[in-house]
Each structure stands twice: as structure tokens, then as C-alpha cells.
Design a protein around this motif. Structure first.
Motif, short mmCIF file in Angstrom:
data_model
loop_
_atom_site.label_atom_id
_atom_site.label_comp_id
_atom_site.label_asym_id
_atom_site.label_seq_id
_atom_site.Cartn_x
_atom_site.Cartn_y
_atom_site.Cartn_z
N GLY B 136 -61.25 22.40 25.57
CA GLY B 136 -62.25 23.40 25.21
C GLY B 136 -62.45 23.48 23.70
O GLY B 136 -63.58 23.49 23.20
N ALA B 139 -64.24 20.42 22.31
CA ALA B 139 -65.68 20.46 22.56
C ALA B 139 -66.36 21.31 21.50
O ALA B 139 -67.41 20.94 20.94
N GLU B 140 -65.76 22.46 21.18
CA GLU B 140 -66.34 23.34 20.18
C GLU B 140 -66.32 22.70 18.80
O GLU B 140 -67.28 22.78 18.04
N VAL B 144 -70.15 19.92 21.32
CA VAL B 144 -70.74 19.40 22.55
C VAL B 144 -70.29 20.26 23.73
O VAL B 144 -69.39 21.08 23.60
N ALA B 145 -70.93 20.06 24.87
CA ALA B 145 -70.59 20.84 26.06
C ALA B 145 -69.29 20.32 26.66
O ALA B 145 -68.82 19.23 26.34
N ALA B 146 -68.72 21.16 27.54
CA ALA B 146 -67.45 20.78 28.17
C ALA B 146 -67.46 21.20 29.62
O ALA B 146 -68.09 22.19 29.99
N VAL B 147 -66.76 20.43 30.44
CA VAL B 147 -66.56 20.80 31.84
C VAL B 147 -65.07 20.69 32.12
O VAL B 147 -64.45 19.67 31.80
N ALA B 148 -64.53 21.73 32.73
CA ALA B 148 -63.08 21.76 32.95
C ALA B 148 -62.71 21.43 34.38
O ALA B 148 -63.51 21.58 35.29
N GLN B 161 -72.11 12.61 36.97
CA GLN B 161 -71.95 13.51 38.11
C GLN B 161 -70.47 13.82 38.18
O GLN B 161 -69.66 12.92 38.35
N ALA B 174 -73.82 18.32 37.18
CA ALA B 174 -74.58 17.26 36.55
C ALA B 174 -74.50 17.48 35.05
O ALA B 174 -74.70 18.61 34.59
N ALA B 175 -74.17 16.46 34.31
CA ALA B 175 -73.97 16.65 32.88
C ALA B 175 -74.55 15.49 32.10
O ALA B 175 -74.48 14.34 32.53
N THR B 176 -75.15 15.82 30.97
CA THR B 176 -75.61 14.75 30.08
C THR B 176 -74.57 14.55 29.00
O THR B 176 -73.77 15.43 28.71
N LEU B 179 -70.13 14.57 25.92
CA LEU B 179 -69.51 15.60 26.73
C LEU B 179 -67.98 15.49 26.60
O LEU B 179 -67.45 14.42 26.41
#
Lengths: 707, 269, 320
Positions: B136, B139-140, B144-148, B161, B174-176, B179
Motif C-alpha cells: 500500500g 503504491a502511494e 499508482v493504484a493498488a489491489v490487495a 484481471q 479489472a485494473a489498468t 499497478l
């Protein structure tokens, strides 16, 4: 009566001189074909890697006499003991008789004369001819009626037996009709031939017998020479290859059967680690394939096969044999149809001389053949029962490990739980992932010193991971340490410095990891100047005894049962109380069969128990594995195919209250197996050290020292 | 579509060290290594495995980064043996257990120094301190965005995906790219066992070594490793591991006590 | 200023976890001499609204629809920036765990995970947490403010009720991003009733000592009373008494319940490896030397056949 000193008979009676040459031609031709058949096989073996198997000729000769001439292994099976002995000795006697004829006729030396003619050439030959017929009859009966599961049922096998039967039968017809047609005065010296003559005389005239003799003689000749020519292309090749295989057998204990592998060199040359194709086998491995007689004993005694698993050592050997002959060049990465034999092996290093790309192009074997499917290869407990059973000394188990090496080191393709054990050995120096114990937990309350602390230790007690880290076995190693204390033995342990000897890694096929552990351990042991080692783990014992010497680790190694038995003999331990339970002893494979230690643990049982120990049907050399060797204790076996439960069944059948063991793996495997099968019975698994410790304590201290 | 993947790994004290062997240095507020080994954190290996599987499908490159002491080289060699393409060791010559922001700042600086990337994968947490923040914070730091808690990564129509585990089931995301994702374990990302040949080869492969000075971070602050949080105490809780065998004159009395103890421990949860 | 914010999800309601977070928040707020401010993400139902209003001094509702990481993070950041809190407390649900470190970073604060206790020492928040797989405890002092902590929420006592419910309830004014790079496109709830064994709070487990499959029916009754899940040792699964999915141990599931009640389980090390994270282990076993007792907090040495029926009766009575 005529003078027996003058007894003889005419060679080539009834065969016109003008036709005798045909027989010689047939002889030469059949010999040439047979020689080609043998040559062809030997040529293929020469594509294998080198192996030193012609050293120590006297020992090899001894082996040859015991197992080829005297057939000590062959006769272990009750059917083979009869039929093979009959056929084998019959063949020898008949071959001798033919030799006598050749000496008489071809060399012109009058040997087939007088009493020798009567006693040997007539009577003995006749009797042994009958034995051959009986032998073939028994063998056919076994194949057709008894049908043991371990046999392979091929047309070839039936044809061979039929051919032998016909050869013997036509032999008798030739003899009988000659006796009948000539009214041979010495005929009664060939009782069976004489009977035939008498019976024929009732139906045939002399002339008819004479004509029939002529026909039978040629039929016999065609059969015999045809058989000789055909033999090297069938399992009858064992007539030649079995003695050769026995002569070149390994002279070391089966515990030392695994081959050394120079990993560094393989890395440099690009050769595969382990066996990927036949090109990585030694010539001796290839000879093993050809020596197989399809007797099926290896598969019959295989614990994995016994419990219904896929593994069949015989089929591995036979599959590889067929594969080798179906692809005599491609299997070794040689271009096909090329006449030049650029790979003749003359003991030199083949891996280096063979072009690397050729080796990599060789047809892979694992998985390509039914018997060498990875599923089957991961069922072997490396117990060595197959090798012990083989009458021609084929080494099945090391070949399985050779193939595992490839799967593990080149493909990283092996069962997950085994992988966990390997990873744990790599990172923690022991295979027991998830253990809550430390290496010294078992010493709690005992004055056990480590090598680092002890200054005057005369012997190292190598505890082993199975003893230190599996709670059940801590009782065993504790008992051992207490016994050593009581006997006043100055010993020490390595404690936290101890690491797995690498036995499971080696047998799983990770030779790389084994080598690392072996180097590390021998270095440590040599650093402490260790001379003598006691260990309660037969796997460690085997590694020290048979595998560490090449890493510079030369120690006097004792299994704890041997050392404790010695202490009792020396009067340093005196049993006070005797156990009055019925006790049987289970031989750990790596102590017994692989290293020949059978008596010391039995001696301890004898000392500790009031009653004589019960021997199981499958004991000593023929002991049945607990299922835990070869890394198999790190695999979840299918519920209905557990080797330990089969062994438990055998143990429970003895009616024993206690099964004594001498191995931490056996202890836990058998405890699991027995618990699953014992029902309401109270049957316990106890290490021989636990039994002895119980016995040496008097009842006043008994409770206090109970762990 | 080739994916440029960065995997961050951490070397930790073997979490399987038996409790009886586990000691802490209260002064240093660190665990004592003792006879235990260092291993690659399992979630980091799950992340590397996930990356390897993604690369097998998409093509691309995997660079493994680790911030740690000299011994960290072992973890990176193992990553190379598992067939990561490149490895970068950022030497930690400061505090042994730096706070997660210091770690994230170092990793972010290293990733910026590397240049372009599509996705950064990290383990969800480590088996030692279990901080669970590095992904996390990274990402900050990278913006950029993050997925945990992702357990599966596949190439999607317009990026990636992801499947991730939730408290009650799973979600698809779904993420671009670019990341950052944190990886959790799943039956599909059990780390592969490296081939022996690859293990041996890994010792001959180059390993990039950077110091904090190479990265342009505030080296003094990062070395101290406590500007985000500080560990002020570390201790082994006293465990009364002695089993209390419930006593009583009758079986009923003992069961009564047993029942009460059950209510006590279940009620207090 | 210096308030303590608790962040709750409307979808979970004011459940035991939310109550624990509120309780922790209230006590920390009292230590700081500050207010307890609840932020509810999503649209709470009336019951939750009332329950939160009864414990918090102020409530902000951020009705931002279904959870999307980047949007939720943006919303929470905006709310917190406005309120400038001393601490932000979250629960141990999956979304909160995802948000906490990033929220801390955006607020210029410090985060810590899985807090078991909170203290204010010289104006700084200190958090106790378990480290090294439960082998050690650490106290961590957060150097930046606000302190963003997700808590092992059920470990905290619920918040006391205010004298009267607050009326300071207002919707958040937010400026949310319209384009985000991650979108949750499918949410799947698996086996609602059958919670994962790994997550079970109480587990009743049977072993080979049961002797046959039937006793598991008795154990099931016991489990029902305790709200427990059922498990078994490898031996029991191998014997075919219960499905393999029940197997706990080295080759089975690794569980971490608050109570693991082992019935007629001897405790082979392979089994113990699967329950080493259990907070409390209790055992019923006829053999006092069974290794399972070495891991137990409490135990009873007796034939399970005698104990289990009595225990069921006693627990039923105690529950009432």
C-alpha cells in the motif's frame, strides 16, 4: 553277459556319412546366429557409461559359484527350486554328454567307452533327460494352472518350454528307437530309452524303428540347433547373461548401491543430471536389462506392488529392455542406420566423449514407458527387496533412483509433500516441516554433553532428525542415552549442530542437496575428530557406513543395537527384569537387508524378553519394508494402499504383543499402521533400546525413570 | 502483450523456528537468529510464482528487488533459480527492522531508477513482523493504484484481471497498469521448486547491487528506519503452557469445571 | 481537532467488530480528551444509524455505493483531512486492511496493522501487536499523526452508550474521482453458512480415539452449542469417518481458532503443526501422556464417551 569294459555305441549310427556334414553345417550356422545375437546385445551395452565391474576376480568367482553354479538364490522359491534345478542340471549333463560325443568322434579320443559309457553317458544322461521333462512339466503346470501373479505370460515363454520339452522328447525317441532297432545289449543302462524301445517294439518293426530314428534324429538336430540360434534373442539369453551378470554384480552391500554423480561435471558438459535417456545408464545397467529372466520375484516382493500400487520393478527392467532393443541407436542419441560405431566404450568416460548434443537428443524414457511413469517411480521405498530377490543380481532400485534424480534435479517434478521435505532439509537441515521440537528437547533432565562441550567423548551419539524431532522417537533416543550413561560410556552429541545426513534427499533423487549435507556433516565430524559413531537411525547408519567415506568421512559406525549388545556382552549393562510379553522383531531395511545387521537387535530382544522372540515369515533378508524409506514417509499414500498397514497385518498375524524395531521411521510408520489395524488388541511398537532400558532398571527405579 | 513485472521480496527469519528456540533481544528489539535459518518470506514467493505464471502467458520480464542485509543475496539467488530475469539487491546497512515507510521509499526509489514498469507484486505480509503495509505504501510512493490480497493475475482486455480473496468469498478486479498488487497464497501459486541446474546456474548470474546512496533517498532517515513508527518494546509473552487438568471429586464436578473453562475462553473472544 | 475517527462499513452493520472498534475509539478519545467521530461508508440502515449515534459523538455518512478501493480511499482521505483527527481506527475486515496503510500515507500519518491494544503515551499512540507468528509481542509507537490502526476488533470491549444519542449526523461532502484504474467487477460470496475452517472461531475436532464415525454426531451437537465448526485428525479422515476437507494438520488445514477442542486426538506432531496458531487448545483424552495435552490450556483425562454427553448437558445449562 558281455564285458562292460567294452561297452560303447556307434556315433552317427543310422546317419549316412554323406549327410553328417549337414549336421555340422547346422551347428556352425546356429552358433554363428547365437554369437551374433549375443554380440548385438553386447554392442548396445557398450553405449552405456563406464562402470568398474571386473575388479576383485576371486570374489567374483566365488559369487559365480554360489549363485550361478549352485544357484543359491534361484532355489529360494519352491517351484523354481525343483523345475529350474531339473532343467538346468539336465542341460548341463546333456551338454556334457554331447561334449563327450564330440571328443570321441571329432577328436578321435576313445572316452565314450566302458563303464563310463554305461554309468554316465547312458544311465545318468537318461535320468537327467527325464528330469528335464519333469522340470518342463512342472514349469508348464505352474504357468497354466498355478498362475502366480508375478509372472509375465508371453508366447515366448510357452514356446521356450515347449521347445525344451520337444528337444528332450526327440532325444529320447532317438535313443529309444536306436536301442530298439539295434537290440542294443547295454540298452537297459538307459532305462527310459529302454522303456521306449520296448513300447515301440510292440508296435513297430525294426526297420520301421530305424526309419523313425532317422526322422527323429534330424528333428532333434533341427530343434536343438534352432533353439541355440534363437536363444540369445529370448529370455533364454540368461544362460549366458545370468552368469555374466552375476560375475559383474556389485560386491558392496546393497546399502551402497546408489551411484555417485559428479554434478559439477554434468553441469559443465551439459549432460543431464540423473537418467533422462538410456545414454545416462552404465553398461552394467544395460546388461541388467538383458539378464532379466522375467521370473517376477522382484515384483513379487516389492512392498509397493504388494499393496496394489503401480510400481513393478520387473516391468521397469523389461520395458527398458524392449525400449533398448526397439531403439538401439536413437535411445542413445545416435543417428540411425549409421554403420560406424563411434561410441565404443572402453571403460573411458563416456559422458565426456559423447557429443553433448547427441546425448540430449536421445529418446527420453521417463514417462514414455508404462512402467517408468513418474507415478510408479514415486512409490519405491528403496527397501532393496527386489535386488535381494533377483537370482541374476539385477539392480532395480538404483535405476529407479537414477530416474528420480532426473525428475527432481532437471524437471523439479516430484510430489509436493516430498518437495516440502526437501525444502526443509535445505533450509533447516531436517526433513520434518512443521516440527515443534528442537534437536535437544529430548535431553531434558539428562546430562548429555555436546561435542563442543565435551572434552573426552570417546564416541559420538548421532541422534538423527527422526529421533530428535519426532516426539515418539525421543523416548528411543532418551533410552539409548540413558543406557550409555548407565554403562559408563563417554559420549557426546552434536546437538543443534547436527543436520540430516541427506539420506532422504539422496533417495528422493536430490543428489545436489545430499552432496551439500554430506560435505557439511563430514567436515563437522572431522573437525571434532570423531572416530566412532553410534546412531539409532539405520538410514544415518547406512549413510555413514556406505556413502560418507567418499566425502572423506571414515568412521567406525555402530547401530545402537550393535553397540548396546556389545555393552551387554561386556557386562556393562545387566538386565534385571524380563518382559514377559510376546515380542517379534521387524528388520529395518537399511539395517538388515542393506547392511546385514540382523543379529544384534535380536540379541537385545532376547536379553529383554522372557520368551523367545517370534520370527515373522518375512524377516531378515526377506524383511518387508515399513513403507517409510526412500522419502516415502513424506508422502500421503492412498488409504487402501499403505505399505505400513500391510506390514502391520503381518505383525498382528504373529500374535505378538510388542513389535520391536530399530529405526525411527519404522517406529512411526508401524505405530500408525498397527493403530489403524489392531482393533481392540493392545499391540505396541518399541525400539530395542526402550526394551533394554526397561529391562536394566529394577522395579524401584522403573517408575521414576519412565518417560 | 509483454508485461514488465517487478517483484519485491523479503528475507526473514525462518517462521518455523520452534517456540522453544525463539528468543528476542529486548535491547535491539529484534528476534535473535540463533541456529535458525533465513528464508524468503512465503508470500513473497507466492508473488514471484504469480509473476512467473503471468510471464509464461504474456511474455515480458521479471525483476526481483530486495532491500536487506548481505544475506539477502541468498533470497535473490533463489528467485533467479526460480527463473526471474534479473535481481537487484539494495543493501540495508542500517536498522535491521526498518519501518514500512522507509522500506517503501527505498523500493520506490529503486523502481524509479529502473525506469518503466507495468506491475509491482509483493507478498501481502511477511512471516516475521507481519506488517502488511509495504504494498500500500509503495503504491502511494509511486502514485499508482493498488489491489490487495490478490491470488490470481491474468491478462485482461484492457490491462489485468485480478481475483482476490475476501472475508466471505472472492472478487474480480479489472485494473489498468501501472499497478501495485499484494499477493496472498492460493493453491495455484504454491512456489515452484527450482531445478537443480537452475540453482547452480543462479550462482553464476549477475546480481545488481545498489546502496541507499545510489537511490537518492534520505539515507540517514531510511537507515534509522523509524520516522514512520518505532518499535518500543518486543517481548515473548509468558505462556502458561502447563495444561490445567480439571480436578474434582466426581466426574460431574470435573466436567462442570471443564465446561466453565470453555465458556471463559469462548466468551472472551 | 484531535478527534478519534472510527471507520465502519454500512454493509456489516453495527456488528461485534464494529462495537469493538467503537469501544477502542471511545477509550482512546477519552485518553486524548477528544470526541469520537464515526464515519459510515455506504448507506446504513436505521438500526445501525441509531446504534452508532448511541455511542459516537458525531457521525458522518459517506454513501458512495459499493466499495471500490480508489473511490473509498479518496472519500475517507477527504473526510479525515477535514476532521484532522488524532487517530483513525478501522476494523479487521478485508477492505479496512486494504485501506489503512494508504490512508495513513495520504494523511501524512502512520499506520499499524492488527492492533491488540491501544495506549496514548506522551501524546503518541502506541499499539500492541503480535509478531513472529504469535511467538512475540511488540509495542509500536506511531511517529506521525494521525495514527491509522486496524484492530483485531473483536478483542476489544464494546463502547459504552452515550447518555443520549447524538444528533450530529451528516452526510459527507465529497469530490470523488470519476476515472479510476481499478474496478471491482464481480463479488462472490462463497458458501455463506459453511465458513472456512481456517477462519473458525471455535473448532471441535475428533480423532482416531473415537473409534468409529458415529461419535462425530455427538461432537456435532457439542459444536452446535458452541457455534463451532467441525474438524478431524488425519486418522479419522483416512478411516473415512468424515470428509477429507475436515482434516487439520500438516497435510490438512492450518487453523487459528480461539478454542480448539480436541476430542480423542492423541496429538501427533503432524496434527499439532496444524493447530499451532490456535489461541486456546483444550482436550478430552483418556491418556494423560497424550502429546496433545502439552499444547493444552486445559484438559480432562477421561473417556470421551463419559465426558461428551455430560459436557453437552452442562454447556446447554450454562448457555441459558
Amino acid at each position: 553277459m558281455m564285458n562292460p569294459e567294452l561297452a560303447t555305441r556307434e556315433v552317427f549310427w543310422n546317419i549316412p556319412h554323406s549327410l553328417v556334414w549337414v549336421m555340422y553345417l547346422m551347428f556352425v550356422a546356429s552358433m554363428a546366429v547365437a554369437a551374433y545375437g549375443i554380440y548385438r546385445r553386447v554392442q548396445i551395452w557398450r553405449r552405456g557409461l563406464s562402470a568398474k565391474r571386473f575388479d576383485r576376480p576371486l570374489e567374483r568367482l566365488k559369487l559365480l559359484l554360489k549363485h550361478s553354479a549352485a544357484q543359491q538364490r534361484t532355489v529360494r522359491e519352491k517351484y523354481a527350486a525343483i523345475f529350474h534345478t531339473f532343467i538346468y542340471t539336465g542341460f548341463i549333463v546333456l551338454a556334457l554328454a554331447t561334449t563327450v560325443v564330440a571328443i570321441e568322434y571329432d577328436l578321435g579320443l576313445p572316452v565314450m567307452q566302458g563303464r563310463f559309457y554305461l554309468y554316465f553317458q547312458s544311465f545318468i544322461v537318461d535320468v537327467f533327460g527325464v528330469l528335464v521333462l519333469i522340470g518342463v512339466g512342472i514349469a508348464l503346470y505352474r504357468r497354466a494352472i498355478v498362475k502366480p501373479r508375478k509372472l509375465v505370460y508371453t508366447d515366448e515363454a510357452t514356446l521356450i518350454l515347449t521347445a525344451i520339452f520337444l528337444m528332450a522328447l526327440t532325444g529320447f525317441l532317438v535313443e529309444g528307437w536306436r536301442i530298439g532297432a539295434t537290440d542294443e545289449v547295454w540298452g537297459k543302462w538307459s532305462p527310459f530309452g529302454y522303456l521306449l524301445a520296448q513300447a515301440s517294439a510292440a508296435m513297430l518293426s525294426r526297420n520301421a524303428m530305424r526309419a523313425a530314428h532317422f526322422g527323429a534324429w534330424w528333428t532333434h538336430a533341427v530343434l536343438v540347433f534352432g533353439f541355440i540360434a534363437w536363444s540369445p534373442f529370448t529370455k533364454m539369453a540368461h544362460v549366458v547373461f545370468a552368469p555374466l551378470n552375476i560375475y559383474t554384480a556389485s560386491l558392496r552391500p546393497t546399502g551402497a548401491a546408489l551411484k555417485n554423480l559428479d554434478i559439477e561435471k554434468a553441469m559443465e558438459s551439459g549432460a543431464p543430471l540423473g537418467v533422462k535417456s538410456l545414454a545416462q545408464f552404465t553398461w552394467k545397467d544395460l546388461a541388467d536389462f538383458d539378464a532379466c529372466t522375467e521370473c517376477g520375484r522382484c515384483t513379487g516382493v516389492c512392498p509397493a506392488h504388494t499393496v496394489g500400487k503401480e510400481l513393478s520393478p520387473r516391468d521397469i527392467i523389461l520395458d527398458l529392455q524392449k525400449f533398448m532393443h526397439a531403439n538401439p541407436r536413437a535411445a542413445f542419441g545416435l543417428p540411425n542406420g549409421n554403420s560406424s560405431n563411434g561410441n565404443s566404450a572402453n571403460g573411458g568416460d563416456q559422458a565426456a566423449s559423447r557429443k553433448p548434443q547427441a546425448a540430449s537428443e536421445a529418446l527420453p524414457i521417463i514417462g514414455a514407458l508404462a512402467a517408468t511413469s513418474p507415478a510408479a517411480l514415486w512409490q519405491c521405498t528403496t527397501c532393496g527387496a527386489c535386488m535381494e530377490a533377483c537370482p541374476v543380481f539385477i539392480e532395480q532400485m538404483p535405476k529407479i533412483v537414477d530416474m528420480r534424480r532426473f525428475l527432481v534435479m532437471e524437471e523439479a517434478d516430484f510430489p509436493d509433500t516430498m518437495a516440502d521435505a526437501v525444502t526443509s532439509m535445505e533450509t533447516r537441515g531436517h526433513p520434518f516441516k512443521g516440527t515443534q521440537s528442537t534437536r535437544v528437547d529430548w535431553t531434558e533432565g539428562l546430562q548429555v554433553q555436546t561435542m563442543a562441550e565435551a572434552k573426552d567423548a570417546e564416541v559420538l551419539f548421532w541422534v538423527g532428525c527422526g529421533g530428535a524431532l519426532i516426539e515418539r522417537n525421543q523416548k528411543t533416543v532418551r533410552a539409548t542415552a540413558q543406557l550409555l550413561h548407565k554403562a559408563g560410556v563417554k559420549f557426546a552429541i552434536l546437538g543443534r549442530e547436527e543436520k540430516c545426513t541427506g539420506d532422504p534427499a539422496r533417495r528422493i533423487g536430490n543428489e545436489f542437496l545430499f552432496e551439500m549435507l554430506a560435505k557439511e556433516n563430514t567436515e563437522k565430524l572431522n573437525h571434532y575428530g570423531v572416530k566412532k559413531i553410534i546412531t539409532s537411525c539405520p538410514h544415518c547408519f547406512n549413510t555413514f557406513r556406505n556413502e560418507y567415506p567418499q566425502y572423506g568421512g571414515e568412521y567406525e559406525v555402530f547401530h545402537h543395537s550393535e553397540y548396546l549388545a556389545k555393552l551387554v556382552d561386556e557386562g556393562r549393562l545387566a538386565p534385571l527384569e524380563k518382559n514377559d510379553k510376546k515380542i517379534t522383531f521387524h528388520d529395518p531395511c537399511y539395517l538388515g537387508r542393506h547392511n546385514g545387521v540382523f543379529d544384534a537387535p535380536r540379541q537385545l530382544v532376547q536379553i529383554a524378553a522372557r520368551n523367545a522372540p517370534i520370527e515373522m515369515a518375512q524377516s531378515r533378508e526377506n524383511g518387508f519394508c515399513c513403507g517409510g524409506g526412500g522419502g516415502m514417509s513424506f508422502i500421503d499414500e492412498p488409504k487402501d494402499q499403505r505399505v505400513n498397514q500391510e506390514r502391520a497385518r503381518q505383525i498382528l498375524a504373529t500374535g505378538a504383543d510388542i513389535v520391536a524395531v530399530g529405526c525411527p521411521f519404522c517406529t512411526t510408520m508401524l505405530e500408525d499402521g498397527i493403530n489403524a489395524r489392531k482393533g481392540d488388541r493392545d499391540v505396541r511398537v518399541m525400539d530395542v533400546a526402550e526394551l533394554l532400558w526397561q529391562a536394566v532398571q529394577d522395579s524401584t527405579t522403573n517408575g521414576a525413570n519412565k518417560n | 502483450m509483454p508485461v514488465n513485472i517487478i517483484v519485491c521480496v523479503k528475507q526473514i527469519l525462518d517462521p518455523e523456528i520452534p517456540s522453544r528456540d525463539f528468543r528476542v533481544d529486548a535491547e535491539q528489539r529484534e528476534a535473535v537468529r540463533g541456529a535458525a535459518n533465513l528464508v524468503t518470506n512465503i508470500f513473497c514467493e507466492n508473488a514471484l510464482e504469480t509473476a512467473l505464471q503471468l510471464k509464461e502467458k504474456s511474455g515480458g520480464k521479471i525483476t526481483v528487488i530486495s532491500y536487506g542485509a548481505d544475506s539477502t543475496e541468498d533470497a535473490l539467488r533463489k528467485a533467479l533459480a526460480m527463473k526471474a530475469d534479473a535481481a537487484i539487491h539494495i543493501l540495508n546497512d542500517g536498522q535491521a527492522h526498518p519501518d514500512p515507510l522507509s522500506v517503501a521509499q527505498v523500493l520506490a526509489a529503486a523502481i524509479r531508477k529502473l525506469g518503466e514498469f507495468d506491475v509491482v507484486m509483493l507478498g501481502r505480509e511477511s512471516g516475521d513482523w507481519g506488517v502488511g503495509q509495504t504494498a500500500g505504501l509503495l503504491a502511494e510512493e509511486l502514485g499508482v493504484a493498488a489491489v490487495a490480497f490478490v491470488d490470481k493475475v491474468e491478462i485482461g482486455a484492457d490491462g489485468l484481471q485480478l481475483k482476490r480473496q475476501t472475508d466471505v468469498g472472492y472478487e474480480r478486479v479489472a485494473a489498468t497498469m501501472p499497478l501495485v498488487i499484494s499477493i496472498t497464497n492460493d493453491e495455484h501459486n504454491v512456489p515452484r521448486i527450482p531445478k537443480t541446474r537452475d540453482v547452480m546456474m543462479s550462482f553464476r548470474q549477475p546480481l545488481t547491487k545498489w546502496t541507499l546512496e545510489d537511490l537518492g533517498v534520505n539515507a540517514a532517515e531510511v537507515r534509522a528506519g523509524n520516522h514512520y513508527y518505532a518499535v518500543v518494546d518486543l517481548f515473548i509473552p509468558v505462556q502458561e503452557l502447563n495444561c490445567e487438568f480439571v480436578d474434582g471429586d466426581t466426574l460431574e464436578a470435573r466436567v462442570e469445571k471443564f465446561a466453565q473453562r470453555i465458556i471463559e475462553v469462548t466468551g472472551s473472544m | 481537532m484531535n478527534d478519534v475517527i472510527i471507520s465502519l462499513f454500512a454493509s456489516a452493520g453495527y456488528d461485534r467488530a464494529a462495537q469493538g472498534v467503537a469501544g477502542a475509539g471511545r477509550r482512546l478519545a477519552a485518553d486524548c480528551g477528544a470526541q469520537l467521530h464515526a464515519v459510515i461508508i455506504g448507506a446504513p440502515d436505521a438500526a445501525m444509524k441509531a446504534a452508532v449515534a448511541a455511542v459516537a459523538d458525531a457521525v458522518t455518512i459517506a454513501d458512495i455505493g459499493d466499495y471500490q478501493t480508489e473511490i473509498c480511499l479518496s472519500a475517507l482521505t477527504q473526510i479525515c483531512k477535514t476532521l484532522a483527527p488524532q487517530a483513525v481506527l478501522l476494523s479487521n475486515d478485508f477492505y479496512s486492511q486494504e485501506l489503512a496503510p494508504r490512508l495513513a500515507h495520504r494523511l501524512g500519518g502512520s499506520a499499524v496493522a492488527d492492533g491488540l491494544a491501544l495506549n496514548l503515551v506522551e501524546g503518541k499512540v502506541r499499539v500492541n501487536r503480535s509478531v513472529y507468528g504469535g511467538k512475540a509481542m511488540a509495542t509500536i509507537e506511531l511517529q506521525r499523526s494521525p495514527a491509522v490502526v486496524w484492530l483485531r476488533a473483536r478483542a476489544f470491549d464494546p463502547a459504552p452508550l452515550r447518555p443520549e444519542a447524538t444528533t450530529a449526523i451528516q452526510p459527507a461532502t465529497l469530490d470523488l474521482p470519476t476515472r479510476v484504474s481499478t474496478t471491482i467487477i464481480e463479488r462472490k460470496v462463497e458458501a455463506g453458512d459453511e465458513a472456512r475452517l481456517e477462519d473458525a472461531k471455535v473448532i471441535v475436532s475428533g480423532g482416531r480415539g473415537l473409534g468409529s464415525p458415529e461419535p462425530f454426531n455427538e461432537l456435532q451437537k457439542l459444536a452446535n452449542i458452541l457455534g463451532a465448526q467441525m474438524a478431524a485428525s488425519r486418522a479419522a479422515c483416512d478411516a473415512g469417518w468424515v470428509p477429507p476437507s475436515w482434516q487439520v494438520g500438516q497435510t490438512g488445514k492450518k487453523v487459528a481458532p480461539g478454542l480448539y477442542l480436541a476430542v480423542a486426538i492423541h496429538g501427533a506432531s503432524q496434527h499439532l503443526a496444524g493447530i499451532s496458531d490456535a489461541k486456546n487448545i483444550a482436550a478430552i483424552n483418556i491418556d494423560k501422556d497424550a502429546p496433545i495435552f502439552k499444547q493444552c490450556r486445559f484438559g480432562i483425562v477421561e473417556d470421551y464417551r463419559k465426558v461428551v454427553p455430560l459436557l453437552i448437558a452442562r454447556l446447554n445449562a450454562l448457555k441459558k
